[in-house]
Enzyme design. Structure first.
Site, short mmCIF file in Angstrom:
data_model
loop_
_atom_site.label_atom_id
_atom_site.label_comp_id
_atom_site.label_asym_id
_atom_site.label_seq_id
_atom_site.Cartn_x
_atom_site.Cartn_y
_atom_site.Cartn_z
N GLY A 92 33.43 39.23 41.48
CA GLY A 92 32.26 39.86 42.07
C GLY A 92 31.72 38.97 43.17
O GLY A 92 31.89 37.74 43.13
N GLN A 108 25.52 35.71 49.00
CA GLN A 108 26.44 34.58 48.79
C GLN A 108 27.25 34.25 50.04
O GLN A 108 27.86 33.19 50.12
CB GLN A 108 27.40 34.90 47.63
CG GLN A 108 26.70 34.98 46.29
CD GLN A 108 27.69 35.24 45.18
OE1 GLN A 108 28.07 36.38 44.94
NE2 GLN A 108 28.15 34.18 44.53
N CYS A 122 29.88 31.65 38.47
CA CYS A 122 29.41 32.19 39.75
C CYS A 122 30.03 31.36 40.87
O CYS A 122 30.04 30.14 40.78
CB CYS A 122 27.89 32.10 39.80
SG CYS A 122 27.17 32.72 41.32
N LEU A 123 30.52 32.04 41.90
CA LEU A 123 31.13 31.31 43.02
C LEU A 123 30.11 30.39 43.70
O LEU A 123 30.49 29.40 44.32
CB LEU A 123 31.70 32.29 44.06
CG LEU A 123 32.88 33.13 43.58
CD1 LEU A 123 33.25 34.17 44.63
CD2 LEU A 123 34.09 32.25 43.25
N HIS A 183 25.21 40.83 36.98
CA HIS A 183 25.21 39.50 37.61
C HIS A 183 25.05 39.62 39.13
O HIS A 183 24.23 38.93 39.74
CB HIS A 183 26.52 38.77 37.24
CG HIS A 183 26.71 37.45 37.91
ND1 HIS A 183 26.81 36.26 37.20
CD2 HIS A 183 26.84 37.11 39.22
CE1 HIS A 183 26.97 35.27 38.06
NE2 HIS A 183 27.00 35.76 39.29
N GLU A 184 25.83 40.53 39.74
CA GLU A 184 25.78 40.69 41.21
C GLU A 184 24.46 41.30 41.65
O GLU A 184 23.91 40.93 42.68
CB GLU A 184 26.96 41.54 41.70
CG GLU A 184 28.34 40.97 41.39
CD GLU A 184 28.49 39.52 41.78
OE1 GLU A 184 27.90 39.09 42.79
OE2 GLU A 184 29.20 38.79 41.06
N HIS A 219 21.81 38.83 42.22
CA HIS A 219 21.89 38.12 43.50
C HIS A 219 21.06 38.82 44.58
O HIS A 219 20.50 38.17 45.46
CB HIS A 219 23.34 38.04 43.99
CG HIS A 219 24.14 36.92 43.38
ND1 HIS A 219 23.79 35.59 43.53
CD2 HIS A 219 25.27 36.93 42.65
CE1 HIS A 219 24.69 34.83 42.89
NE2 HIS A 219 25.60 35.62 42.35
ZN ZN Z 1 27.15 34.94 41.20
#
Ligand code: ZN
Length: 183
Positions: free
Chosen positions: A45, A50, A98-99, A140-141, A144
């Site tokens: 994701g 991000q 998470c990236l 989760h996304e 963000h």
């Molecule tokens: Zn994330």
């Protein structure tokens, strides 16, 4: 185009993102670039903040989990202006990474099932129920887009224990196998 991923400590990750309009310039290219960036980073994701863009768009692709759950082979999607308008009372614990938080994984409680409305990259409307891994990644996304990170869901004790690791990431002390940036 592969974008670098902004990591913890970057103010963009804490901003509330703005809705897109159907005439947003090069919307399909943006979605394609986000999918490419997610894949190049080995993520399932990725949300626009991000990659430094305060826009309400995220992409998911859980096909790496298709061995365990065959229906995930076709889970590649783009969510624009999403709205989670219903969720189950039952919450489940799942490990998240998470990236933007390289090297961190923590168990997080979230609703098991959700109902979502959104637009795809062609600005066609969708309305579906999700559960399992998909519901998890979507929530989760979605966070963000509101400037939230999964660590915000941890207990006060757990947050205190994470403080050192988070501070290290914000100081550039982390390793990632994909392109990252800060500020
Ligand atoms: Zn994330």
């Amino acid at each position: 185009m592969i974008y670098p991923v902004y990591v913890y400590g970057s103010p963009i990750l804490r901003k509330e993102a703005e809705e897109l309009t159907a005439d947003h310039p090069e919307l399909q290219q943006l979605a394609a670039d986000m999918h490419d960036t997610m894949r190049a980073s080995n993520g399932v994701g990725l949300a626009a903040p991000q990659i430094g863009l305060p826009l309400r768009i995220f992409v998911i692709d859980l096909s790496p989990y298709a061995d365990e759950e065959p229906h995930l082979a076709k889970s590649k999607r783009t969510f624009i202006n999403p709205e989670i308008y219903d969720e189950s009372d039952v919450e489940v614990l799942m490990s998240e990474g998470c990236l933007s938080l390289p090297g961190l994984n923590e168990d997080v409680y979230r609703p098991e099932k959700i109902r979502v409305r959104w637009m795809d990259e062609n600005f066609a409307p969708h309305d579906e129920e999700f559960e399992g891994h998909e519901a998890r990644v979507i929530q989760h996304e979605y966070d963000h887009l509101d400037g939230k990170l999964f660590v915000d869901h941890l207990s006060a004790l757990r947050k205190t224990m994470m403080r050192g690791k988070l501070s290290s990431i914000s100081k550039g002390k982390y390793s990632a196998k994909y392109k990252t940036r800060q500020k």
